[in-house]
Design an enzyme around this catalytic site. Sequence first.
Site, PDB file in Angstrom:
ATOM      1  N   ASP A  23      35.382  36.823  38.752  1.00  0.00           N
ATOM      2  CA  ASP A  23      34.329  37.614  38.215  1.00  0.00           C
ATOM      3  C   ASP A  23      34.079  38.059  37.078  1.00  0.00           C
ATOM      4  OD1 ASP A  23      31.831  38.558  38.946  1.00  0.00           O
ATOM      5  OD2 ASP A  23      32.435  40.454  40.153  1.00  0.00           O
ATOM      6  N   GLY A  24      32.707  37.949  36.533  1.00  0.00           N
ATOM      7  CA  GLY A  24      32.417  38.500  35.267  1.00  0.00           C
ATOM      8  C   GLY A  24      32.190  37.622  34.124  1.00  0.00           C
ATOM      9  N   TRP A  28      30.172  38.646  30.573  1.00  0.00           N
ATOM     10  CA  TRP A  28      30.991  38.091  29.324  1.00  0.00           C
ATOM     11  C   TRP A  28      29.860  37.659  28.648  1.00  0.00           C
ATOM     12  CZ3 TRP A  28      31.906  33.925  26.547  1.00  0.00           C
ATOM     13  CH2 TRP A  28      32.948  33.548  25.890  1.00  0.00           C
ATOM     14  N   HIS A  40      30.173  30.763  32.047  1.00  0.00           N
ATOM     15  CA  HIS A  40      31.000  29.792  32.873  1.00  0.00           C
ATOM     16  C   HIS A  40      32.050  28.832  32.415  1.00  0.00           C
ATOM     17  CE1 HIS A  40      28.601  31.551  36.009  1.00  0.00           C
ATOM     18  NE2 HIS A  40      27.363  30.881  35.788  1.00  0.00           N
ATOM     19  N   GLU A  70      26.894  31.665  49.291  1.00  0.00           N
ATOM     20  CA  GLU A  70      25.876  32.508  48.655  1.00  0.00           C
ATOM     21  C   GLU A  70      25.195  32.218  47.373  1.00  0.00           C
ATOM     22  OE1 GLU A  70      28.489  33.879  50.368  1.00  0.00           O
ATOM     23  OE2 GLU A  70      27.399  33.806  52.263  1.00  0.00           O
ATOM     24  N   TRP A  72      24.238  29.384  46.248  1.00  0.00           N
ATOM     25  CA  TRP A  72      22.871  28.641  46.276  1.00  0.00           C
ATOM     26  C   TRP A  72      21.785  29.582  46.039  1.00  0.00           C
ATOM     27  CZ3 TRP A  72      24.057  23.944  45.754  1.00  0.00           C
ATOM     28  CH2 TRP A  72      25.113  23.112  46.316  1.00  0.00           C
ATOM     29  N   ARG A  74      21.172  31.617  43.451  1.00  0.00           N
ATOM     30  CA  ARG A  74      21.079  31.683  42.330  1.00  0.00           C
ATOM     31  C   ARG A  74      19.906  30.452  41.465  1.00  0.00           C
ATOM     32  NH1 ARG A  74      27.123  32.633  39.530  1.00  0.00           N
ATOM     33  NH2 ARG A  74      27.755  34.207  40.978  1.00  0.00           N
ATOM     34  N   LEU A 134      52.582  23.339  42.531  1.00  0.00           N
ATOM     35  CA  LEU A 134      51.735  24.437  42.903  1.00  0.00           C
ATOM     36  C   LEU A 134      50.489  23.645  43.482  1.00  0.00           C
ATOM     37  CD1 LEU A 134      50.625  27.204  42.111  1.00  0.00           C
ATOM     38  CD2 LEU A 134      49.421  26.210  40.317  1.00  0.00           C
ATOM     39  N   LEU A 198      35.357  42.201  48.600  1.00  0.00           N
ATOM     40  CA  LEU A 198      35.605  40.939  48.942  1.00  0.00           C
ATOM     41  C   LEU A 198      34.844  39.743  48.854  1.00  0.00           C
ATOM     42  CD1 LEU A 198      38.108  41.697  52.113  1.00  0.00           C
ATOM     43  CD2 LEU A 198      38.711  40.594  49.754  1.00  0.00           C
ATOM     44  N   SER A 199      33.557  40.245  48.941  1.00  0.00           N
ATOM     45  CA  SER A 199      32.347  39.503  48.638  1.00  0.00           C
ATOM     46  C   SER A 199      32.560  38.100  49.852  1.00  0.00           C
ATOM     47  CB  SER A 199      32.150  38.677  47.283  1.00  0.00           C
ATOM     48  OG  SER A 199      31.868  39.880  46.326  1.00  0.00           O
TER      49      SER A 199
END
Length: 243
Positions: A23-24, A28, A40, A70, A72, A74, A134, A198-199
């Site tokens: 997030d952010g 930024w 982004h 969610e 979408w 935007r 990983l 938690l969104s």
Amino acid sequence: MSTAAASLGDGAAGLRHLAIIMDGNGRWAKARRLPRIAGHRAGVEAVRRVVEAAPDLGIEVLTLYAFSSENWKRPADEVADLMGLLRHYIQSEINALHKNGVRLDFIGNYRALKPDLVAMLDAARVKTAGNTRLTLIMALNYGGQDEMMRAAKSLARDVAAGTLSPEAITVETLAARLDTAALPPPDLVLRTSGEMRLSNFLLWQSAYAEFVATDTLWPDFNAQALADAVAEFATRERRFGGR
């Protein structure tokens, strides 16, 4: 091993699965009077740094909340930019991920994305399927409530077909129908930018996860910030409701 990882010693034992709400990016960019897409793009660089640092911290699974169901809502141009960045990341990073032993996989209803993008994602999954250093999970078109609804529908269909008794449905039965069925539950959920929610991310799976929030905006997140979060996790006494 990095200096940051070495400084932790064995204190972070038990952190197998780290899930991050990135997030952010917008804030930024706004602070620098840049368009949101610049935030982004900077966020993609943060993804690269974290993926490189995670294995040295003992993390086996890294799940990133890349695009929610969610998102979408935007503006269409921002959604298009995000999809373009996803394409670019897969195209530019897949060989490096494969070389570095990273297995790439996805959760969420990502098959609802454009067919050529889905094909690219599936090819990346196949290419990296044998890697073990990983596991990198990208949550794409993902929402925790949608995931649980899909799992409930799957169970309901089996009950209606007579192949499953309602009394046979357990916590484990439902968990096996979730997108994350093959993964350990997250030990730590990390959210950047100072928000404390938690969104709609991994709602079922995070039942006993530890939660760490940092004021650092995602594009500024780096290996040291990751090590700091892991060190904070190491101070927690996990009880799992037992006492």
